[in-house]
Motif scaffolding. Sequence first.
Motif, PDB file in Angstrom:
ATOM      1  N   GLY A   1      -1.486   7.391   2.018  1.00 33.05           N
ATOM      2  CA  GLY A   1      -2.728   6.539   2.194  1.00 33.05           C
ATOM      3  C   GLY A   1      -3.133   6.163   0.904  1.00 33.05           C
ATOM      4  O   GLY A   1      -3.333   5.171   0.694  1.00 33.05           O
ATOM      5  N   ILE A   2      -3.098   7.121  -0.054  1.00 36.79           N
ATOM      6  CA  ILE A   2      -3.869   6.791  -0.951  1.00 36.79           C
ATOM      7  C   ILE A   2      -2.764   5.775  -2.048  1.00 36.79           C
ATOM      8  O   ILE A   2      -3.245   4.661  -2.961  1.00 36.79           O
ATOM      9  N   LEU A   3      -1.557   5.988  -1.944  1.00 39.39           N
ATOM     10  CA  LEU A   3      -0.354   5.069  -2.708  1.00 39.39           C
ATOM     11  C   LEU A   3      -0.876   3.762  -2.137  1.00 39.39           C
ATOM     12  O   LEU A   3      -0.852   3.022  -2.856  1.00 39.39           O
ATOM     13  N   TYR A   4      -0.826   3.691  -0.629  1.00 42.26           N
ATOM     14  CA  TYR A   4      -1.198   2.498  -0.203  1.00 42.26           C
ATOM     15  C   TYR A   4      -2.515   1.752  -0.842  1.00 42.26           C
ATOM     16  O   TYR A   4      -2.766   0.690  -1.135  1.00 42.26           O
ATOM     17  N   MET A   5      -3.570   2.700  -0.852  1.00 40.51           N
ATOM     18  CA  MET A   5      -4.816   2.219  -1.354  1.00 40.51           C
ATOM     19  C   MET A   5      -4.720   1.656  -2.731  1.00 40.51           C
ATOM     20  O   MET A   5      -5.252   0.436  -2.914  1.00 40.51           O
ATOM     21  N   ILE A   6      -4.067   2.242  -3.540  1.00 40.28           N
ATOM     22  CA  ILE A   6      -3.959   1.756  -5.044  1.00 40.28           C
ATOM     23  C   ILE A   6      -3.131   0.401  -4.829  1.00 40.28           C
ATOM     24  O   ILE A   6      -3.538  -0.767  -5.442  1.00 40.28           O
TER      25      ILE A   6
ATOM     26  N   ALA B   1      -3.900  -3.187   5.158  1.00 36.25           N
ATOM     27  CA  ALA B   1      -5.213  -2.626   4.405  1.00 36.25           C
ATOM     28  C   ALA B   1      -5.721  -1.335   5.137  1.00 36.25           C
ATOM     29  O   ALA B   1      -5.720  -0.252   4.623  1.00 36.25           O
ATOM     30  N   ILE B   2      -6.263  -1.750   6.216  1.00 34.82           N
ATOM     31  CA  ILE B   2      -6.982  -0.449   7.234  1.00 34.82           C
ATOM     32  C   ILE B   2      -5.959   0.461   7.711  1.00 34.82           C
ATOM     33  O   ILE B   2      -5.953   1.604   7.654  1.00 34.82           O
ATOM     34  N   PRO B   3      -4.819  -0.177   8.394  1.00 35.96           N
ATOM     35  CA  PRO B   3      -3.917   0.976   8.951  1.00 35.96           C
ATOM     36  C   PRO B   3      -3.230   1.738   8.010  1.00 35.96           C
ATOM     37  O   PRO B   3      -3.103   3.031   8.120  1.00 35.96           O
ATOM     38  N   SER B   4      -2.525   1.068   6.977  1.00 40.16           N
ATOM     39  CA  SER B   4      -1.780   2.088   6.025  1.00 40.16           C
ATOM     40  C   SER B   4      -2.662   2.605   5.051  1.00 40.16           C
ATOM     41  O   SER B   4      -2.181   3.855   4.639  1.00 40.16           O
ATOM     42  N   VAL B   5      -3.907   2.626   4.922  1.00 45.08           N
ATOM     43  CA  VAL B   5      -4.684   3.143   4.053  1.00 45.08           C
ATOM     44  C   VAL B   5      -5.611   4.272   4.916  1.00 45.08           C
ATOM     45  O   VAL B   5      -5.443   5.571   4.825  1.00 45.08           O
ATOM     46  N   LEU B   6      -6.644   3.855   5.658  1.00 45.63           N
ATOM     47  CA  LEU B   6      -7.526   4.432   6.394  1.00 45.63           C
ATOM     48  C   LEU B   6      -6.741   5.112   7.652  1.00 45.63           C
ATOM     49  O   LEU B   6      -6.876   6.296   7.841  1.00 45.63           O
ATOM     50  N   GLY B   7      -5.855   4.552   8.227  1.00 44.74           N
ATOM     51  CA  GLY B   7      -5.119   4.865   9.314  1.00 44.74           C
ATOM     52  C   GLY B   7      -4.436   6.028   9.023  1.00 44.74           C
ATOM     53  O   GLY B   7      -4.087   6.911   9.662  1.00 44.74           O
TER      54      GLY B   7
ATOM     55  N   MET C   1     -14.828  -6.551   5.184  1.00 43.19           N
ATOM     56  CA  MET C   1     -16.171  -5.920   5.125  1.00 43.19           C
ATOM     57  C   MET C   1     -15.727  -4.540   5.971  1.00 43.19           C
ATOM     58  O   MET C   1     -16.403  -3.382   5.695  1.00 43.19           O
ATOM     59  N   ALA C   2     -15.105  -4.626   6.999  1.00 42.96           N
ATOM     60  CA  ALA C   2     -14.644  -3.181   7.671  1.00 42.96           C
ATOM     61  C   ALA C   2     -13.914  -2.311   6.661  1.00 42.96           C
ATOM     62  O   ALA C   2     -14.042  -1.105   6.795  1.00 42.96           O
ATOM     63  N   TYR C   3     -13.096  -2.707   6.081  1.00 43.35           N
ATOM     64  CA  TYR C   3     -12.129  -2.072   5.262  1.00 43.35           C
ATOM     65  C   TYR C   3     -13.184  -1.417   3.868  1.00 43.35           C
ATOM     66  O   TYR C   3     -13.057  -0.055   3.917  1.00 43.35           O
ATOM     67  N   LEU C   4     -13.913  -2.122   3.572  1.00 46.39           N
ATOM     68  CA  LEU C   4     -15.064  -1.721   2.610  1.00 46.39           C
ATOM     69  C   LEU C   4     -16.110  -0.461   3.169  1.00 46.39           C
ATOM     70  O   LEU C   4     -16.462   0.455   2.577  1.00 46.39           O
ATOM     71  N   ALA C   5     -16.444  -1.020   4.663  1.00 47.75           N
ATOM     72  CA  ALA C   5     -17.126   0.121   5.261  1.00 47.75           C
ATOM     73  C   ALA C   5     -16.534   1.441   5.335  1.00 47.75           C
ATOM     74  O   ALA C   5     -16.957   2.340   4.980  1.00 47.75           O
ATOM     75  N   GLY C   6     -15.125   1.233   5.833  1.00 49.08           N
ATOM     76  CA  GLY C   6     -14.535   2.555   6.011  1.00 49.08           C
ATOM     77  C   GLY C   6     -14.155   3.090   4.771  1.00 49.08           C
ATOM     78  O   GLY C   6     -14.348   4.369   4.597  1.00 49.08           O
ATOM     79  N   ILE C   7     -14.137   2.428   3.416  1.00 47.63           N
ATOM     80  CA  ILE C   7     -13.621   3.034   2.359  1.00 47.63           C
ATOM     81  C   ILE C   7     -15.053   3.963   1.850  1.00 47.63           C
ATOM     82  O   ILE C   7     -14.779   5.099   1.680  1.00 47.63           O
TER      83      ILE C   7
ATOM     84  N   PHE D   1     -17.398   4.779   3.707  1.00 46.63           N
ATOM     85  CA  PHE D   1     -17.584   5.879   5.005  1.00 46.63           C
ATOM     86  C   PHE D   1     -16.596   7.149   4.704  1.00 46.63           C
ATOM     87  O   PHE D   1     -17.349   8.467   4.743  1.00 46.63           O
ATOM     88  N   TRP D   2     -15.458   7.136   4.348  1.00 50.13           N
ATOM     89  CA  TRP D   2     -14.599   8.289   4.352  1.00 50.13           C
ATOM     90  C   TRP D   2     -14.418   8.709   2.476  1.00 50.13           C
ATOM     91  O   TRP D   2     -13.516   9.429   2.563  1.00 50.13           O
ATOM     92  N   TRP D   3     -15.010   7.669   1.948  1.00 54.67           N
ATOM     93  CA  TRP D   3     -14.759   8.305   0.271  1.00 54.67           C
ATOM     94  C   TRP D   3     -15.015   9.698   0.208  1.00 54.67           C
ATOM     95  O   TRP D   3     -14.287  10.270  -0.519  1.00 54.67           O
ATOM     96  N   PRO D   4     -16.265  10.099   0.775  1.00 55.11           N
ATOM     97  CA  PRO D   4     -16.361  11.540   0.224  1.00 55.11           C
ATOM     98  C   PRO D   4     -15.137  12.358   0.792  1.00 55.11           C
ATOM     99  O   PRO D   4     -14.841  13.466   0.347  1.00 55.11           O
ATOM    100  N   LYS D   5     -14.768  12.205   1.917  1.00 56.89           N
ATOM    101  CA  LYS D   5     -13.783  12.809   2.709  1.00 56.89           C
ATOM    102  C   LYS D   5     -12.432  12.785   1.775  1.00 56.89           C
ATOM    103  O   LYS D   5     -11.854  13.654   1.504  1.00 56.89           O
ATOM    104  N   ILE D   6     -11.974  11.489   1.510  1.00 61.54           N
ATOM    105  CA  ILE D   6     -10.867  11.282   0.674  1.00 61.54           C
ATOM    106  C   ILE D   6     -10.949  11.970  -0.887  1.00 61.54           C
ATOM    107  O   ILE D   6      -9.913  12.441  -1.046  1.00 61.54           O
ATOM    108  N   SER D   7     -11.993  11.779  -1.455  1.00 63.80           N
ATOM    109  CA  SER D   7     -11.801  12.077  -2.809  1.00 63.80           C
ATOM    110  C   SER D   7     -12.923  13.406  -3.042  1.00 63.80           C
ATOM    111  O   SER D   7     -12.780  14.216  -3.979  1.00 63.80           O
ATOM    112  N   GLY D   8     -13.588  13.903  -1.972  1.00 60.15           N
ATOM    113  CA  GLY D   8     -14.538  14.834  -1.985  1.00 60.15           C
ATOM    114  C   GLY D   8     -15.711  14.642  -3.061  1.00 60.15           C
ATOM    115  O   GLY D   8     -16.695  15.501  -3.393  1.00 60.15           O
TER     116      GLY D   8
END
Lengths: 552, 120, 244
Positions: free
Chosen positions: A35-40, A93-99, A403-409, A411-418
């Motif tokens: 997911g992180i690889l996709y995010m980059i 974007a959303i499936p491969s990163v957040l999904g 917008m949803a992608y940014l919302a998701g990023i 929302f879950w940024w604390p989970k993804i990065s701590g």
Amino acid sequence: MSASALAHHDGPPADYLSDSTVASWLLTTDHKRVGILYMISVTVFFAVGGLIAGLMRLELMTPKGDVLATPDSYNRMFTMHGVIMIFFFLVPAIPSVLGNFLIPLMIGARDLAFPKINLLSWYVYIIGGLMGVWILIFGGIDTGWTFYTPFSTMYSNTMVVTAAVTVFITGFSSILTGLNFVVTVHTMRAPGMTWFRLPLFVWSHYATALIMVLATPVLAISIVLVGLERLFHVGIFDPKLGGDPILFQHLFWFYSHPAVYIMVLPGFAVISEIIPCFARRPIFGYRFIAFASVAIAIFGFLVWGHHMFVSGQSMYAGAVFSILSFLVAIPSAIKVFNWTATLYKGSIKFDTPMLYALGFIGLFTIGGLTGLMLASLAIDVHVHDTYFVVAHFHYIMVGGTTMAYLAGIHFWWPKISGRTYPELWGKLSALLVFVGFNLTFFPQFLLGYLGMPRRYFEYRPEFQVLNVMSTAGASILAVGLIMPLVYLLLSLRQPRNAGPNPWGATGLEWQVESPPTTHNFHEPVLVTCEPYLYSPEEAEREYAHVQHVHSS
Amino acid sequence: MAHTSHSHSQTNLAQTTDAHAQAHHVIEVRTYVLIYIALMLFLAATVAASFMPLGAFHLPVAMTIALIKAVLIVLFFMHVYYSAPLTWITAVGSLLWVGLLLAFLLSDYLARGWLHILGK
Amino acid sequence: MHTSSTSTAPDEGTQLLLSHFDDLDQQHLTSNLGMWFFLVSEVMFFSGLIAAYTVYRALAPDAFKLGSHHMAMWVGFFNTLVLLTSSLTMAFAVRCSQVGDRRGIVRNLILTALLGTIFLGVKASEYKTEIDHGYLPGRSFHVSEHDAEVLKAASLDANGNLDEAKFSRNKGQFQMMFVLYFFMTGVHAFHMIVGIAAVLIFAVLIRIKWFSGFGTTQVEVLGLYWHFVDVVWVFLYPLLYLIE
């Protein structure tokens, strides 16, 4: 009892980020790392696509062609903008990163069903992406992202075959991701995680994955036919030799209309998680939203002909496609109504993810309603291939998906990065994106209605005021989009301060530590209740407590 | 949502005994051979049908025979007959989707000439 | 957790469990389902070709019929027979892996690959004959005198004179039959090549005991793929060779 509490029995286990060698990243099969690889990667492609959009908006500031020198280069710009944004940003974007990151966590699994295929899909995507960059640098392509025949097969002097191969390859990345998600949702759910205990995020992604598996191969074959026709001129789409160019449009839109739902359904997924969390209420009409996702996926296959009203397709087929297109409005409206109903009497917190999510609802509604206008035969004939269409699909794809992608990023940024990020900057970026977006694209509705055609690099002088507004809006939008990149990256310099559940959210992913460990859960998971069990009073106390912890 | 480690294996057992029985069903050699013979007969039938004076019915007959052959292969060689409902849905669903594509495509091509206006 | 299997030898008869699965049944079901959904995407891949075929045949039934008469019907018949037989041997290979007969798996897999190779060999010689007759679409495509007469007869205008534009379109449609023939059988042959390679590799891997527990899951999944390629041919044969 939370999983993180159990974790400390035998010392803190390694989180998924702890191994930092390059090889460990490039050979990883951990769904979170993929997911992180996709995010980059999608961020890079979004930047490239956005840069091209910026150049186009600069060109369109004046009625005369002056910035890009030739109409040809403008044609290549809008084609590359479309190809990059759709195939390399919006679809993955959303499936491969957040999904990728969240689905196993949400269903209580240790990984996706096929971890190696997951990594393979990223490599396939990167191969496609590198070819895309190669095309961009060595000549480009000017057919528009739609590759319409006979222009693409007979007249275009650009790299159509290379582009066909690129899209073909990238399609496989999408198929592999879809396949993985479908199977994962079927077989990898934790005990007790019944279908109606799945978070709506998973339902939406399941619907998306079905479309990926069912539609993408048809794009692959139609693009192969284009390549074949271009190389050998055997008449597949040439009327002189008994072929029919419109057949290409049929096959292309059989993929590309459902592909719109590949792009926007994951957006619905994100919004369905954020709205109940920040309204502190259980989602209204869970089953309706869940089934609406599947309904959209299915209806999406029945309406492709509404892109072809003026193509020479039979008027009767056009009428049928038009009527069926209105059907899609029903499940989409169910979703919007249910999100709104969830807000009703909620104790709403306007944090960054929520601001983005509310922006999404507004913009998606405008995009959806103008979609209904375009679905009616008569209006479409008037505004076909004008900026009205451009504005409409940007409202869905940028106003919706991005917008949803940014919302998701957020929302879950604390989970993804701590880590947490500066809330004030987050809110500012949400505001700038919303304002900048509307200033960019609302004038385009007017332009289109007044008759400005899309895909031209010059226009009549009376359209200039609205075009200047649009370009000004684009620059605000750009600032709004660059800001999260800066403050999210800067947040990585802080110590890990997020804690397992900074938003006081329900959902399995919030019960493990941030960032999660490699195998996600330390103990076998047993699910005993529905998702979204937010109670306003209790949650508010908890939320206040978390806020307090943050500030101290 | 809560986590426990206790009732895990029991729940799983209940969930998967059904799948277990389906996953390891061994089909008799005799069944395979019978299906094979049936396939051969249908193959002969499809060639024979092409010689018969069926007129407009050639295509439907040929496609029906092909479909029967495909169904036999899918049900027995691919074990769908003994598989979970999901496999049935997957197999039937893919066929349905092909039908969907063809039906809507033909709805355009067959209705093209109806208006008697060139290009409509 | 139960690890029962059809085999009595626990060390050889049990498949290894990957770390992200809970038990072997889940693992088996997942692999199986993965292949099924891959096949769904394959069906849709072929459906694009079937769609093109349907539309063009509906637009030019006579040209397609004329083209089909040049296909070697009995060669196609033989090849269908070979392919259906290979499906039987593949089904036996899967059965052997279920009952734990390692030699049986290898024998049947090699038989399957052999039959597949015969199919491809026959197909290749068929291609060669057709290309020699000038049926390969493109610059070298050649319409014989006899075919040209038939197509001319179908290209007369209201006064009984030859309509050149119509004639050239009819020739194009006649060629279209061969475009679709070569493309559809070509894509099918590509799947056969991949299949044969995979079958041979699996035969070796089974022989050297690479897979745990007789590779039941692996062989079964491979079998699904092989049977699918077979099913595609079952439709292609009447559609291409037997138009009347």
